[in-house]
Design a protein around this motif. Structure first.
Motif, PDB file in Angstrom:
ATOM      1  N   THR A  11     -11.590 -30.134 -19.158  1.00  0.00           N
ATOM      2  CA  THR A  11     -12.479 -29.068 -19.632  1.00  0.00           C
ATOM      3  C   THR A  11     -11.938 -27.700 -19.226  1.00  0.00           C
ATOM      4  O   THR A  11     -12.034 -26.740 -19.995  1.00  0.00           O
ATOM      5  CB  THR A  11     -13.910 -29.261 -19.089  1.00  0.00           C
ATOM      6  OG1 THR A  11     -13.897 -29.201 -17.657  1.00  0.00           O
ATOM      7  CG2 THR A  11     -14.485 -30.601 -19.521  1.00  0.00           C
ATOM      8  N   HIS A  45     -10.963 -24.460 -21.721  1.00  0.00           N
ATOM      9  CA  HIS A  45     -11.463 -23.098 -21.511  1.00  0.00           C
ATOM     10  C   HIS A  45     -10.318 -22.106 -21.298  1.00  0.00           C
ATOM     11  O   HIS A  45     -10.353 -20.983 -21.814  1.00  0.00           O
ATOM     12  CB  HIS A  45     -12.398 -23.065 -20.295  1.00  0.00           C
ATOM     13  CG  HIS A  45     -13.781 -23.554 -20.586  1.00  0.00           C
ATOM     14  ND1 HIS A  45     -14.579 -22.984 -21.549  1.00  0.00           N
ATOM     15  CD2 HIS A  45     -14.508 -24.571 -20.029  1.00  0.00           C
ATOM     16  CE1 HIS A  45     -15.747 -23.614 -21.581  1.00  0.00           C
ATOM     17  NE2 HIS A  45     -15.730 -24.578 -20.673  1.00  0.00           N
ATOM     18  N   LEU A  85     -18.690 -27.496 -24.042  1.00  0.00           N
ATOM     19  CA  LEU A  85     -17.683 -27.908 -25.009  1.00  0.00           C
ATOM     20  C   LEU A  85     -18.249 -28.935 -25.979  1.00  0.00           C
ATOM     21  O   LEU A  85     -19.305 -29.520 -25.752  1.00  0.00           O
ATOM     22  CB  LEU A  85     -16.464 -28.500 -24.287  1.00  0.00           C
ATOM     23  CG  LEU A  85     -15.766 -27.596 -23.273  1.00  0.00           C
ATOM     24  CD1 LEU A  85     -14.582 -28.321 -22.635  1.00  0.00           C
ATOM     25  CD2 LEU A  85     -15.309 -26.293 -23.922  1.00  0.00           C
ATOM     26  N   PRO A 110     -13.450 -26.259 -27.850  1.00  0.00           N
ATOM     27  CA  PRO A 110     -14.302 -25.115 -27.514  1.00  0.00           C
ATOM     28  C   PRO A 110     -15.436 -24.920 -28.508  1.00  0.00           C
ATOM     29  O   PRO A 110     -16.433 -24.274 -28.209  1.00  0.00           O
ATOM     30  CB  PRO A 110     -13.333 -23.925 -27.531  1.00  0.00           C
ATOM     31  CG  PRO A 110     -12.204 -24.366 -28.401  1.00  0.00           C
ATOM     32  CD  PRO A 110     -12.079 -25.851 -28.209  1.00  0.00           C
TER      33      PRO A 110
END
Length: 259
Positions: free
Chosen positions: A25, A29, A57, A77
């Motif tokens: 994750t 980002h 997400l 995203p």
């Protein structure tokens, strides 16, 4: 549910995987692009989906055909509407020229080549003569060159030009009532065994939880897959509620080994 960062919502043995998911994750980002996982079990996908949602997400999964048991996931995203090709999955057709082949024969022969299970998706065997094996594209090309035998049988292996449209595993869904979510309680109710008999199956190593040997203290959670030798598989869907007598109502799916 406890805070995601505490990791208390997963099992102790699952925390290393959760930390890996948190790295994924962070990657999404930081780079603003999606991340493609290896093939994951249903329970692993549940953990990924939960952690990704907490991180803001979007996820999507695909295993080569609709409702495949093992699937790759995209962490994104935003909902980028991925296409089939984005999952980078290929399928091998394996045909026996001699003795019948079984699921465990195919898996054992492939793992014997030094390939990790996470690079492989579902294995579907038809009439003990032909099997379909889903894999990452890179691993599929390697197997097409190197896999020549399954068990004791010589096989023909070919990369398919298109992914086959297979039927998903035919789990029979039902509700059971248990006093606790312990694995022996689930096995007893699902397999129509006494609690003592179910405990004996676990003690003898005849029960696996998410494809690893189970122990008596294990408790089941949503997305878990139990395999019981001589019976088949049990998929834990969800805990529906509690009866007046205090029993837990669990929704499960059963896939018998003879189907």
């Amino acid at each position: 549910m406890a805070a995601m960062g505490s990791g208390s919502w997963v099992r102790e043995a699952e925390r290393p995987f959760l930390r890996q998911v948190e790295d994924w994750t962070a990657h999404v980002h930081a780079r603003g692009t999606w991340y493609l996982t290896d093939f994951l079990t249903p329970r692993e996908r549940w953990i990924v989906e939960s952690a990704a949602r907490h991180a803001g997400l979007v996820t999507s999964d695909f295993g080569g055909y609709t409702d495949a048991e093992r699937a790759r996931m995209l962490l994104m995203p935003d909902d980028w509407h991925p296409e089939t090709s984005d999952y980078d999955i290929t399928c091998l057709s394996i045909t026996t020229l001699e003795q019948p082949i079984r699921h465990r024969d195919v898996l054992g022969s492939v793992l014997g080549l030094g390939i990790q299970r996470k690079a492989l998706g579902d294995i579907s065997v038809f009439d003990q003569k032909q099997a379909y094996l889903f894999a990452t594209s890179a691993m599929g090309s390697y197997l097409a060159r190197e896999l020549h035998r399954v068990g004791r049988s010589v096989v023909e292996v070919a990369l398919m030009d298109e992914l086959p449209q297979l039927l998903p595993p035919a789990y029979e869904e039902q509700d059971i009532f248990v006093m606790s979510p312990r694995i022996d309680a689930i096995v007893a109710q699902a397999c129509h065994l006494s609690r003592a008999n179910a405990q004996e199956h676990v003690a003898r190593g005849h029960v696996s939880l998410n494809f690893a040997e189970a122990v008596a203290r294990d408790e089941v959670r949503a997305g878990d897959i139990l395999s019981v030798r001589g019976f088949g598989r049990i998929r834990v869907v969800e805990a529906v509620g509690t009866s007046r007598s205090g029993r837990i109502r669990m929704r499960i799916g059963i896939l018998r080994s003879d189907t």
